[in-house]
Design a protein around this motif. Sequence first.
Motif, PDB file in Angstrom:
ATOM      1  N   LEU A  22       0.858  -1.187   0.000  1.00  0.00           N
ATOM      2  CA  LEU A  22       0.000   0.000   0.000  1.00  0.00           C
ATOM      3  C   LEU A  22       0.888   1.228   0.000  1.00  0.00           C
ATOM      4  O   LEU A  22       1.894   1.268   0.712  1.00  0.00           O
ATOM      5  N   LEU A  23       0.530   2.211  -0.800  1.00  0.00           N
ATOM      6  CA  LEU A  23       1.182   3.514  -0.740  1.00  0.00           C
ATOM      7  C   LEU A  23       0.098   4.574  -0.817  1.00  0.00           C
ATOM      8  O   LEU A  23      -0.578   4.702  -1.835  1.00  0.00           O
ATOM      9  N   SER A  24      -0.084   5.306   0.281  1.00  0.00           N
ATOM     10  CA  SER A  24      -0.998   6.449   0.291  1.00  0.00           C
ATOM     11  C   SER A  24      -0.152   7.694   0.550  1.00  0.00           C
ATOM     12  O   SER A  24       1.073   7.611   0.632  1.00  0.00           O
ATOM     13  N   SER A  25      -0.796   8.811   0.714  1.00  0.00           N
ATOM     14  CA  SER A  25      -0.043  10.040   0.967  1.00  0.00           C
ATOM     15  C   SER A  25       0.537  10.072   2.383  1.00  0.00           C
ATOM     16  O   SER A  25       1.422  10.883   2.673  1.00  0.00           O
ATOM     17  N   ASP A  26       0.077   9.185   3.269  1.00  0.00           N
ATOM     18  CA  ASP A  26       0.503   9.210   4.669  1.00  0.00           C
ATOM     19  C   ASP A  26       1.115   7.919   5.176  1.00  0.00           C
ATOM     20  O   ASP A  26       1.837   7.934   6.172  1.00  0.00           O
ATOM     21  N   GLN A  27       0.785   6.802   4.545  1.00  0.00           N
ATOM     22  CA  GLN A  27       1.223   5.501   5.044  1.00  0.00           C
ATOM     23  C   GLN A  27       1.689   4.622   3.889  1.00  0.00           C
ATOM     24  O   GLN A  27       1.244   4.781   2.760  1.00  0.00           O
ATOM     25  N   CYS A  28       2.567   3.680   4.229  1.00  0.00           N
ATOM     26  CA  CYS A  28       3.074   2.744   3.230  1.00  0.00           C
ATOM     27  C   CYS A  28       3.317   1.402   3.916  1.00  0.00           C
ATOM     28  O   CYS A  28       3.821   1.353   5.037  1.00  0.00           O
ATOM     29  N   VAL A  29       2.942   0.336   3.209  1.00  0.00           N
ATOM     30  CA  VAL A  29       3.220  -1.026   3.655  1.00  0.00           C
ATOM     31  C   VAL A  29       3.835  -1.751   2.470  1.00  0.00           C
ATOM     32  O   VAL A  29       3.330  -1.660   1.341  1.00  0.00           O
ATOM     33  N   ILE A  30       4.914  -2.472   2.714  1.00  0.00           N
ATOM     34  CA  ILE A  30       5.578  -3.246   1.662  1.00  0.00           C
ATOM     35  C   ILE A  30       5.610  -4.707   2.088  1.00  0.00           C
ATOM     36  O   ILE A  30       6.178  -5.045   3.127  1.00  0.00           O
ATOM     37  N   ARG A  31       4.961  -5.519   1.251  1.00  0.00           N
ATOM     38  CA  ARG A  31       4.918  -6.971   1.445  1.00  0.00           C
ATOM     39  C   ARG A  31       4.423  -7.385   2.835  1.00  0.00           C
ATOM     40  O   ARG A  31       4.832  -8.412   3.355  1.00  0.00           O
ATOM     41  N   ALA A  32       3.572  -6.556   3.431  1.00  0.00           N
ATOM     42  CA  ALA A  32       3.015  -6.810   4.765  1.00  0.00           C
ATOM     43  C   ALA A  32       4.114  -7.091   5.796  1.00  0.00           C
ATOM     44  O   ALA A  32       3.890  -7.765   6.786  1.00  0.00           O
ATOM     45  N   GLN A  33       5.307  -6.535   5.543  1.00  0.00           N
ATOM     46  CA  GLN A  33       6.449  -6.751   6.440  1.00  0.00           C
ATOM     47  C   GLN A  33       7.150  -5.465   6.836  1.00  0.00           C
ATOM     48  O   GLN A  33       7.839  -5.433   7.856  1.00  0.00           O
ATOM     49  N   HIS A  34       7.015  -4.436   6.024  1.00  0.00           N
ATOM     50  CA  HIS A  34       7.706  -3.173   6.281  1.00  0.00           C
ATOM     51  C   HIS A  34       6.659  -2.067   6.314  1.00  0.00           C
ATOM     52  O   HIS A  34       5.840  -1.953   5.403  1.00  0.00           O
ATOM     53  N   TYR A  35       6.733  -1.235   7.354  1.00  0.00           N
ATOM     54  CA  TYR A  35       5.682  -0.252   7.628  1.00  0.00           C
ATOM     55  C   TYR A  35       6.285   1.139   7.748  1.00  0.00           C
ATOM     56  O   TYR A  35       7.295   1.316   8.435  1.00  0.00           O
ATOM     57  N   PHE A  36       5.644   2.114   7.099  1.00  0.00           N
ATOM     58  CA  PHE A  36       6.175   3.471   7.046  1.00  0.00           C
ATOM     59  C   PHE A  36       5.064   4.493   7.263  1.00  0.00           C
ATOM     60  O   PHE A  36       3.930   4.276   6.851  1.00  0.00           O
ATOM     61  N   VAL A  37       5.425   5.615   7.874  1.00  0.00           N
ATOM     62  CA  VAL A  37       4.539   6.775   7.939  1.00  0.00           C
ATOM     63  C   VAL A  37       5.319   7.969   7.414  1.00  0.00           C
ATOM     64  O   VAL A  37       6.551   8.012   7.466  1.00  0.00           O
ATOM     65  N   LYS A  38       4.563   8.946   6.902  1.00  0.00           N
ATOM     66  CA  LYS A  38       5.180  10.159   6.399  1.00  0.00           C
ATOM     67  C   LYS A  38       5.098  11.241   7.469  1.00  0.00           C
ATOM     68  O   LYS A  38       4.062  11.416   8.111  1.00  0.00           O
ATOM     69  N   GLY A  39       6.198  11.931   7.659  1.00  0.00           N
ATOM     70  CA  GLY A  39       6.252  13.006   8.641  1.00  0.00           C
ATOM     71  C   GLY A  39       7.129  14.132   8.143  1.00  0.00           C
ATOM     72  O   GLY A  39       7.613  14.110   7.001  1.00  0.00           O
ATOM     73  N   GLY A  55       9.509  16.605   3.876  1.00  0.00           N
ATOM     74  CA  GLY A  55       8.505  15.548   4.025  1.00  0.00           C
ATOM     75  C   GLY A  55       9.195  14.224   3.778  1.00  0.00           C
ATOM     76  O   GLY A  55       9.660  13.964   2.665  1.00  0.00           O
ATOM     77  N   VAL A  56       9.307  13.413   4.825  1.00  0.00           N
ATOM     78  CA  VAL A  56      10.096  12.185   4.762  1.00  0.00           C
ATOM     79  C   VAL A  56       9.282  10.981   5.231  1.00  0.00           C
ATOM     80  O   VAL A  56       8.245  11.121   5.888  1.00  0.00           O
ATOM     81  N   TRP A  57       9.783   9.814   4.904  1.00  0.00           N
ATOM     82  CA  TRP A  57       9.189   8.554   5.336  1.00  0.00           C
ATOM     83  C   TRP A  57      10.057   7.931   6.414  1.00  0.00           C
ATOM     84  O   TRP A  57      11.286   7.986   6.331  1.00  0.00           O
ATOM     85  N   VAL A  58       9.390   7.364   7.408  1.00  0.00           N
ATOM     86  CA  VAL A  58      10.072   6.719   8.525  1.00  0.00           C
ATOM     87  C   VAL A  58       9.502   5.318   8.688  1.00  0.00           C
ATOM     88  O   VAL A  58       8.275   5.138   8.683  1.00  0.00           O
ATOM     89  N   SER A  59      10.383   4.333   8.816  1.00  0.00           N
ATOM     90  CA  SER A  59       9.899   2.976   9.052  1.00  0.00           C
ATOM     91  C   SER A  59       9.610   2.814  10.547  1.00  0.00           C
ATOM     92  O   SER A  59      10.357   3.305  11.396  1.00  0.00           O
ATOM     93  N   LEU A  60       8.499   2.160  10.829  1.00  0.00           N
ATOM     94  CA  LEU A  60       8.098   1.875  12.203  1.00  0.00           C
ATOM     95  C   LEU A  60       7.960   0.369  12.374  1.00  0.00           C
ATOM     96  O   LEU A  60       7.765  -0.361  11.409  1.00  0.00           O
ATOM     97  N   SER A  61       8.007  -0.059  13.619  1.00  0.00           N
ATOM     98  CA  SER A  61       7.706  -1.456  13.896  1.00  0.00           C
ATOM     99  C   SER A  61       6.245  -1.714  13.540  1.00  0.00           C
ATOM    100  O   SER A  61       5.434  -0.782  13.476  1.00  0.00           O
ATOM    101  N   ARG A  62       5.915  -2.961  13.337  1.00  0.00           N
ATOM    102  CA  ARG A  62       4.525  -3.318  13.028  1.00  0.00           C
ATOM    103  C   ARG A  62       3.588  -2.845  14.140  1.00  0.00           C
ATOM    104  O   ARG A  62       2.508  -2.311  13.867  1.00  0.00           O
ATOM    105  N   GLU A  63       4.011  -3.012  15.388  1.00  0.00           N
ATOM    106  CA  GLU A  63       3.188  -2.612  16.531  1.00  0.00           C
ATOM    107  C   GLU A  63       2.958  -1.105  16.557  1.00  0.00           C
ATOM    108  O   GLU A  63       1.824  -0.650  16.760  1.00  0.00           O
TER     109      GLU A  63
END
Length: 154
Positions: A22-39, A55-63
């Motif tokens: 998934l790639l939206s303007s605020d969130q991204c998920v890659i292969r249901a394993q890597h999670y990102f938010v835009k800040g 405006g950058v992307w940061v990877s977060l833990s799944r939790e």
Amino acid sequence: MNYSAAAPYVWDPGFADAADCLLSSDQCVIRAQHYFVKGLIEIPVIDSDEMFSWGVWVSLSRENFSRAADLWDTPGRESEKPYFGWLSTELPLYSPSTINLKTHVHTRPIGERPLVELEPTDHPLAVEQRTGMTLDRVHDIAEALLHGTGPEYE
């Protein structure tokens, strides 16, 4: 005064049709394993009331990603403690690379992008976030991004 990356550094356009991406303007998920938010990495402009931001992307833990998503439209979400993350945007005007700099993502009120606070290291981007940048530096960034080569920023 604001430049924004469209996707995390590791995003591939081929992911767009994948069910587990998934790639939206605020969130991204890659292969249901890597999670990102835009800040936003905000940098004060010296001798002005202006703020420059990346405006950058940061990877977060799944939790942490799940928690942030659960609170996305919740009033008062700004009282959430910061989430640890890794910077996942290459800002080509900095050396060494900005990929995987340690960050803390501070949730802000609904409608505002999270604030990305870099770990206070001697990396030039972290130093600028702490000490500010001149208006001449802002002009140099604009010139380099508008007339240079490399990743495009909005």
